[in-house]
Write a protein that holds these residues in place. Sequence first.
Motif, short mmCIF file in Angstrom:
data_model
loop_
_atom_site.label_atom_id
_atom_site.label_comp_id
_atom_site.label_asym_id
_atom_site.label_seq_id
_atom_site.Cartn_x
_atom_site.Cartn_y
_atom_site.Cartn_z
N ALA A 6 0.83 -1.20 0.00
CA ALA A 6 0.00 0.00 0.00
C ALA A 6 0.86 1.25 0.00
CB ALA A 6 -0.94 0.00 1.20
N THR A 7 1.94 1.26 0.77
CA THR A 7 2.77 2.45 0.86
C THR A 7 3.59 2.67 -0.40
OG1 THR A 7 4.60 1.26 1.91
CG2 THR A 7 2.96 2.26 3.36
N ALA A 8 3.70 1.68 -1.25
CA ALA A 8 4.49 1.80 -2.47
C ALA A 8 3.61 2.08 -3.69
CB ALA A 8 5.29 0.52 -2.70
N THR A 9 2.43 2.61 -3.45
CA THR A 9 1.47 2.89 -4.50
C THR A 9 1.41 4.39 -4.77
OG1 THR A 9 0.15 0.96 -3.88
CG2 THR A 9 -0.95 2.65 -5.19
N TRP A 10 1.29 4.75 -6.04
CA TRP A 10 1.17 6.16 -6.42
C TRP A 10 -0.12 6.75 -5.88
CZ3 TRP A 10 -2.08 9.51 -8.91
CH2 TRP A 10 -1.53 10.70 -9.40
N ARG A 17 5.78 8.32 -5.70
CA ARG A 17 5.80 6.89 -5.43
C ARG A 17 5.29 6.09 -6.63
NH1 ARG A 17 3.84 6.10 0.90
NH2 ARG A 17 5.46 7.42 1.83
N GLY A 18 5.39 4.77 -6.52
CA GLY A 18 4.96 3.92 -7.62
C GLY A 18 6.03 3.79 -8.68
N ASP A 51 2.80 4.41 -13.45
CA ASP A 51 2.09 5.46 -12.71
C ASP A 51 2.35 6.86 -13.24
OD1 ASP A 51 0.76 3.90 -10.60
OD2 ASP A 51 2.80 3.37 -10.03
N GLY A 52 3.51 7.09 -13.81
CA GLY A 52 3.83 8.43 -14.28
C GLY A 52 5.15 8.44 -15.02
N LEU A 208 12.74 -5.03 -1.55
CA LEU A 208 12.67 -5.83 -0.33
C LEU A 208 13.20 -5.06 0.87
CD1 LEU A 208 13.77 -9.31 -1.72
CD2 LEU A 208 11.45 -8.53 -1.19
N ALA A 209 14.04 -4.05 0.60
CA ALA A 209 14.60 -3.24 1.69
C ALA A 209 13.71 -2.05 2.04
CB ALA A 209 15.99 -2.74 1.30
N GLY A 210 12.56 -1.92 1.37
CA GLY A 210 11.62 -0.89 1.76
C GLY A 210 11.38 0.23 0.77
N ALA A 211 11.89 0.11 -0.44
CA ALA A 211 11.64 1.16 -1.42
C ALA A 211 10.15 1.28 -1.71
CB ALA A 211 12.39 0.87 -2.72
N VAL A 212 9.70 2.51 -1.96
CA VAL A 212 8.28 2.77 -2.22
C VAL A 212 8.05 3.34 -3.62
CG1 VAL A 212 7.66 3.03 0.20
CG2 VAL A 212 8.44 5.03 -1.11
N GLY A 213 9.06 3.23 -4.46
CA GLY A 213 8.92 3.70 -5.83
C GLY A 213 10.10 3.27 -6.66
N TRP A 214 9.94 3.40 -7.97
CA TRP A 214 10.98 3.01 -8.92
C TRP A 214 11.00 4.04 -10.04
CZ3 TRP A 214 10.31 -1.75 -12.68
CH2 TRP A 214 11.49 -1.94 -13.44
N ILE A 215 12.10 4.78 -10.14
CA ILE A 215 12.31 5.67 -11.29
C ILE A 215 13.06 4.84 -12.31
CG2 ILE A 215 13.34 7.81 -12.12
CD1 ILE A 215 12.81 9.03 -9.42
#
Length: 306
Positions: A6-10, A17-18, A51-52, A208-215
């Motif tokens: 949930a926290t890794a969602t735009w 995020r996202g 997401d963007g 897995l280490a907690g990232a909440v987004g990916w550029i």
Amino acid sequence: MTATKATATWTTDRPWRGIMVATALPLREDLSVDLDAYAEHVRGLIDQGCDGVVPNGSLGEYQSLTDDERARVVRTAVAAAGDGARVMPGVAAYGSAESRRWAEQAAEEGCGSVLLLPPNAYRADEPAVRAHFVEVARAGLPVVGYNNPIDTKVDLTPDLLARLHGDGSIVAVKEFSGDVRRAYEIGELAPDLDLLVGADDVLLELSLAGAVGWIAGCPNAFPATCAELYHAAVAGDLDTALPLYKALHPLLRWDSRTEFVQAIKLSMDLVGRRGGPTRPPRVPLSAKDAATVRAATGKAVADGHH
């Protein structure tokens, strides 16, 4: 695991995020910018689960664009995305005042956030780095710091990131150092600072280490599969994520190489998404590298990835 997903969602209140695609910029054979193709590309990325977009980053060859081209790319991205909050322009420049002007332009266009490198015309010290981020943050948009010590020679270390976050200058960091161990130290020193995956080939480890987004770079060619991979990775669904990660890793690792723009654009061309040539000083891939990219892209397509 559900809470992590949930926290890794735009969301509109955290639009960094996202999965935000660092968009390649389609060029015609005469090296002019093809804004129509770019708009189509942006729409396609979002339609297929991303997401963007992040225009005017290194993958978008911002260093080779005129001011007019750079401004028009942002406007095109906003119009094509259908929601300016889904657009995070890169605002890197040699001077802090110029970076702030690009951030102000992004705000005027309705963008949701901006991506900012530290000063990169020289090896800036901590006071200069902090002043730079403070200046750009005055434009009023959330700032995502971009740590790329490989190319900029300025390292946004975990303790410096914590100070930048404490200054109120950044809301997140695109971590491109490749050192996945930093994720845990960043989390300890700045627990409210969002960690974003900055290099495609450490996506799973940082997720897995907690990232909440990916550029991200690879989704320029394979948006749907990369979106599936991202969501599985941040949810901790290794049964889904690990096979996809292994299958795509021959392409993902190009994001960390000097020739990443040429490689990703070639993959785009091969799958029918217009990439086109690159502007000097980038030159075409060597025959060996082009063959490697062609083989990896062809295998991904044959395996059903898109």
